[in-house]
Design a protein around this motif. Structure first.
Motif, PDB file in Angstrom:
ATOM      1  N   TYR A  28      -2.967  33.457 -24.883  1.00 45.96           N
ATOM      2  CA  TYR A  28      -1.892  34.375 -24.506  1.00 45.96           C
ATOM      3  C   TYR A  28      -2.461  35.519 -23.671  1.00 45.96           C
ATOM      4  CZ  TYR A  28       0.701  31.759 -27.958  1.00 45.96           C
ATOM      5  OH  TYR A  28       1.300  30.730 -28.645  1.00 45.96           O
ATOM      6  N   ILE A  29      -1.767  35.849 -22.577  1.00 50.81           N
ATOM      7  CA  ILE A  29      -2.217  36.905 -21.684  1.00 50.81           C
ATOM      8  C   ILE A  29      -1.068  37.875 -21.435  1.00 50.81           C
ATOM      9  CG2 ILE A  29      -1.762  35.405 -19.703  1.00 50.81           C
ATOM     10  CD1 ILE A  29      -3.933  36.948 -18.197  1.00 50.81           C
ATOM     11  N   HIS A  30      -1.362  39.158 -21.573  1.00 48.72           N
ATOM     12  CA  HIS A  30      -0.333  40.180 -21.417  1.00 48.72           C
ATOM     13  C   HIS A  30       0.136  40.238 -19.974  1.00 48.72           C
ATOM     14  CE1 HIS A  30       1.796  43.983 -21.690  1.00 48.72           C
ATOM     15  NE2 HIS A  30       1.625  43.973 -22.997  1.00 48.72           N
ATOM     16  N   VAL A  31       1.440  40.371 -19.791  1.00 49.09           N
ATOM     17  CA  VAL A  31       2.028  40.345 -18.458  1.00 49.09           C
ATOM     18  C   VAL A  31       1.502  41.487 -17.580  1.00 49.09           C
ATOM     19  CG1 VAL A  31       4.064  41.677 -19.170  1.00 49.09           C
ATOM     20  CG2 VAL A  31       4.216  40.117 -17.215  1.00 49.09           C
ATOM     21  N   GLU A  32       1.159  42.621 -18.165  1.00 47.95           N
ATOM     22  CA  GLU A  32       0.617  43.709 -17.352  1.00 47.95           C
ATOM     23  C   GLU A  32      -0.795  43.382 -16.863  1.00 47.95           C
ATOM     24  OE1 GLU A  32       2.278  47.850 -17.910  1.00 47.95           O
ATOM     25  OE2 GLU A  32       1.948  47.242 -19.997  1.00 47.95           O
ATOM     26  N   ASP A  33      -1.528  42.595 -17.631  1.00 45.80           N
ATOM     27  CA  ASP A  33      -2.837  42.127 -17.158  1.00 45.80           C
ATOM     28  C   ASP A  33      -2.672  41.101 -16.045  1.00 45.80           C
ATOM     29  OD1 ASP A  33      -4.351  43.733 -18.888  1.00 45.80           O
ATOM     30  OD2 ASP A  33      -4.144  42.297 -20.533  1.00 45.80           O
ATOM     31  N   LEU A  34      -1.622  40.291 -16.133  1.00 43.49           N
ATOM     32  CA  LEU A  34      -1.319  39.367 -15.041  1.00 43.49           C
ATOM     33  C   LEU A  34      -0.972  40.133 -13.763  1.00 43.49           C
ATOM     34  CD1 LEU A  34       0.889  36.566 -16.641  1.00 43.49           C
ATOM     35  CD2 LEU A  34      -1.389  36.309 -15.668  1.00 43.49           C
ATOM     36  N   ALA A  35      -0.165  41.157 -13.900  1.00 45.82           N
ATOM     37  CA  ALA A  35       0.211  41.961 -12.735  1.00 45.82           C
ATOM     38  C   ALA A  35      -1.032  42.567 -12.084  1.00 45.82           C
ATOM     39  CB  ALA A  35       1.188  43.057 -13.147  1.00 45.82           C
ATOM     40  N   ALA A  36      -1.943  43.074 -12.910  1.00 42.27           N
ATOM     41  CA  ALA A  36      -3.179  43.661 -12.378  1.00 42.27           C
ATOM     42  C   ALA A  36      -3.996  42.634 -11.616  1.00 42.27           C
ATOM     43  CB  ALA A  36      -3.998  44.260 -13.519  1.00 42.27           C
ATOM     44  N   ALA A  37      -4.017  41.393 -12.099  1.00 46.07           N
ATOM     45  CA  ALA A  37      -4.762  40.338 -11.408  1.00 46.07           C
ATOM     46  C   ALA A  37      -4.131  40.024 -10.052  1.00 46.07           C
ATOM     47  CB  ALA A  37      -4.813  39.083 -12.280  1.00 46.07           C
ATOM     48  N   HIS A  38      -2.813  40.048  -9.967  1.00 48.61           N
ATOM     49  CA  HIS A  38      -2.145  39.814  -8.678  1.00 48.61           C
ATOM     50  C   HIS A  38      -2.481  40.920  -7.682  1.00 48.61           C
ATOM     51  CE1 HIS A  38       0.197  36.917 -11.043  1.00 48.61           C
ATOM     52  NE2 HIS A  38       0.535  36.371  -9.895  1.00 48.61           N
ATOM     53  N   LEU A  39      -2.537  42.149  -8.157  1.00 50.37           N
ATOM     54  CA  LEU A  39      -2.905  43.254  -7.276  1.00 50.37           C
ATOM     55  C   LEU A  39      -4.336  43.095  -6.771  1.00 50.37           C
ATOM     56  CD1 LEU A  39      -2.359  46.035  -5.984  1.00 50.37           C
ATOM     57  CD2 LEU A  39      -3.092  47.064  -8.157  1.00 50.37           C
ATOM     58  N   LEU A  40      -5.248  42.747  -7.660  1.00 45.98           N
ATOM     59  CA  LEU A  40      -6.640  42.532  -7.255  1.00 45.98           C
ATOM     60  C   LEU A  40      -6.747  41.402  -6.238  1.00 45.98           C
ATOM     61  CD1 LEU A  40      -8.496  42.864 -10.689  1.00 45.98           C
ATOM     62  CD2 LEU A  40      -8.706  44.422  -8.731  1.00 45.98           C
ATOM     63  N   ALA A  41      -6.006  40.313  -6.477  1.00 45.18           N
ATOM     64  CA  ALA A  41      -6.043  39.177  -5.543  1.00 45.18           C
ATOM     65  C   ALA A  41      -5.490  39.580  -4.184  1.00 45.18           C
ATOM     66  CB  ALA A  41      -5.249  38.005  -6.122  1.00 45.18           C
ATOM     67  N   LEU A  42      -4.402  40.343  -4.180  1.00 46.40           N
ATOM     68  CA  LEU A  42      -3.820  40.811  -2.924  1.00 46.40           C
ATOM     69  C   LEU A  42      -4.834  41.634  -2.132  1.00 46.40           C
ATOM     70  CD1 LEU A  42      -1.374  41.329  -1.030  1.00 46.40           C
ATOM     71  CD2 LEU A  42      -0.754  43.233  -2.548  1.00 46.40           C
ATOM     72  N   ARG A  43      -5.513  42.538  -2.825  1.00 48.06           N
ATOM     73  CA  ARG A  43      -6.490  43.399  -2.158  1.00 48.06           C
ATOM     74  C   ARG A  43      -7.719  42.628  -1.692  1.00 48.06           C
ATOM     75  NH1 ARG A  43      -6.087  48.579  -6.359  1.00 48.06           N
ATOM     76  NH2 ARG A  43      -4.387  49.646  -5.249  1.00 48.06           N
ATOM     77  N   ALA A  44      -7.987  41.495  -2.320  1.00 54.13           N
ATOM     78  CA  ALA A  44      -9.187  40.721  -1.979  1.00 54.13           C
ATOM     79  C   ALA A  44      -8.958  39.756  -0.826  1.00 54.13           C
ATOM     80  CB  ALA A  44      -9.684  39.950  -3.201  1.00 54.13           C
ATOM     81  N   LEU A  45      -7.696  39.569  -0.418  1.00 48.17           N
ATOM     82  CA  LEU A  45      -7.425  38.678   0.707  1.00 48.17           C
ATOM     83  C   LEU A  45      -8.066  39.227   1.982  1.00 48.17           C
ATOM     84  CD1 LEU A  45      -3.648  37.843   0.090  1.00 48.17           C
ATOM     85  CD2 LEU A  45      -5.613  36.355  -0.331  1.00 48.17           C
ATOM     86  N   GLY A  46      -8.347  38.303   2.887  1.00 49.55           N
ATOM     87  CA  GLY A  46      -8.925  38.727   4.159  1.00 49.55           C
ATOM     88  C   GLY A  46     -10.364  38.312   4.345  1.00 49.55           C
ATOM     89  N   LYS A  47     -10.911  37.632   3.345  1.00 48.96           N
ATOM     90  CA  LYS A  47     -12.313  37.199   3.437  1.00 48.96           C
ATOM     91  C   LYS A  47     -12.456  35.833   4.092  1.00 48.96           C
ATOM     92  CE  LYS A  47     -13.922  39.904  -0.543  1.00 48.96           C
ATOM     93  NZ  LYS A  47     -12.659  40.605  -0.798  1.00 48.96           N
ATOM     94  N   GLY A  48     -11.322  35.170   4.371  1.00 47.45           N
ATOM     95  CA  GLY A  48     -11.380  33.909   5.089  1.00 47.45           C
ATOM     96  C   GLY A  48     -11.485  32.676   4.228  1.00 47.45           C
ATOM     97  N   THR A  49     -11.597  32.847   2.917  1.00 44.88           N
ATOM     98  CA  THR A  49     -11.674  31.699   2.019  1.00 44.88           C
ATOM     99  C   THR A  49     -10.584  31.832   0.953  1.00 44.88           C
ATOM    100  OG1 THR A  49     -13.303  32.830   0.617  1.00 44.88           O
ATOM    101  CG2 THR A  49     -14.144  31.361   2.335  1.00 44.88           C
ATOM    102  N   PRO A  50      -9.975  30.725   0.541  1.00 42.73           N
ATOM    103  CA  PRO A  50      -8.958  30.790  -0.504  1.00 42.73           C
ATOM    104  C   PRO A  50      -9.521  31.340  -1.807  1.00 42.73           C
ATOM    105  CG  PRO A  50      -8.873  28.681   0.631  1.00 42.73           C
ATOM    106  CD  PRO A  50     -10.129  29.357   1.079  1.00 42.73           C
TER     107      PRO A  50
END
Length: 328
Positions: A223-245
């Motif tokens: 089980y994973i808390h939805v606010e921790d999921l939201a934080a992971a989406h924000l981190l992933a968004l900020r990490a885009l741009g490196k050219g690799t999936p």
């Protein structure tokens, strides 16, 4: 200049929590949601809201033309695996075909950053646990396969059209924030169903199978808390741009049995929560636990609410304040 993101399914459970976080972090957000499953009251008041279908190319072209969009976060999907086996066509239209229309519209508008809400259901029956990103993907239901098809399309769009994307495969989303909660119709998630018993909305919780090869005989889930999921989406968004999936599993890395979840809910609510034992459901693996080592190491993600107690308590708090969900 403030970054502007389009969030499809932003009136739903995980999408709305992510929108709240994005706005706190200074993003401009447009939410696109049909409200078939989502709730208008869950949309942050500072977010622009468009009611409509993420598979409507004319509407998408209008949204992208009205204001430049820097990235899209896609949450809009049907989520019930059992329903996907009864109505597979409906799931493939909504969970596969509509994202393809969205991606095509993004390409026309020159939007090349995409965060995809995927699922651990793409893995199917686990060959080992905890499940890491290298685990073979062999879905056992139409829901998981519909999501896997989108992941495959994203890879081709990356190679052929330069799409920069993240696919986040998560396990059992749960918990609530102070403002937002979990309000599905019908509800199929274990923790809200258990708390329905404590709230007097149902007589007992059904326990499907007590003879699994686990310490107490019941299924174990991560089980994973939805606010921790939201934080992971924000981190992933900020990490885009490196050219690799970016491909990441999201979970706590530890599992809890159904009986453990019920016991925690009993302690928190003070309710006896009667149990009705039912036969096993077909296709339910004994243990599903995630390895989130990759996103921890690469993006520095750390769950803020890893304990089962904090997850159940936050859900119970929201439900007591909203006894009929967003209809309160």
């Amino acid at each position: 200049m403030t970054a502007h993101v389009l969030v499809t399914g932003g009136a739903g459970f995980i999408g709305s929590h992510t929108v709240d976080l994005l706005i706190r972090e200074g993003y401009a957000v447009t939410v696109l949601d049909s409200l078939e499953k989502g709730h208008r009251a869950a949309v942050h008041p500072e977010a622009a809201f468009v009611q409509g279908d993420c598979g409507d190319p004319v509407l998408l072209d209008m949204i992208f033309a009205e204001r430049p969009v820097d990235a899209v976060l896609h949450f809009a999907a049907y989520i019930e695996a059992g329903e996907s086996m009864r109505e597979p066509g409906r799931f493939f239209v909504n969970n596969t075909a509509r994202p393809m229309v969205l991606l095509d519209a993004m390409m026309r508008a020159g939007v090349k950053q995409f965060v995809f809400s995927s699922t651990a259901a793409t893995y199917g029956e686990p060959l080992y646990t905890p499940i890491d990103e290298k685990h073979p993907q062999s879905p056992t239901n139409a829901y998981g396969y519909a999501k896997l098809l989108v992941e495959g399309a994203l890879d081709w769009m990356h190679r052929l059209r330069g799409l920069d994307y993240a696919a986040l495969r998560y396990f059992n989303a749960s918990g609530c924030s102070e403002r937002l909660g979990e309000d599905h119709h019908p509800e199929t998630h274990l923790i809200p169903l258990i708390l329905d018993v404590a709230a007097g909305r149902r007589d007992a919780i059904k326990l499907f199978g007590t003879d699994y090869p686990t310490p107490d005989g019941t299924c174990i889930r991560d089980y994973i808390h939805v606010e921790d999921l939201a934080a992971a989406h924000l981190l992933a968004l900020r990490a885009l741009g490196k050219g690799t999936p970016l491909i990441y599993n999201l979970g706590n890395g530890q599992g809890y049995s159904v009986r453990q979840v019920i016991d925690v809910a009993r302690r928190i609510t003070g309710h006896p929560i009667p149990v009705e034992v039912e036969p096993r459901r077909a296709g339910d693996p004994a243990v599903l636990v995630a390895s989130s080592d990759k996103i921890r190491q690469e993006l520095g993600w750390e769950p803020r609410y890893p304990s089962l107690e904090s997850i159940v308590q936050s859900t119970w708090n929201w439900r007591r304040q909203h006894p009929v969900g967003y209809g309160a």
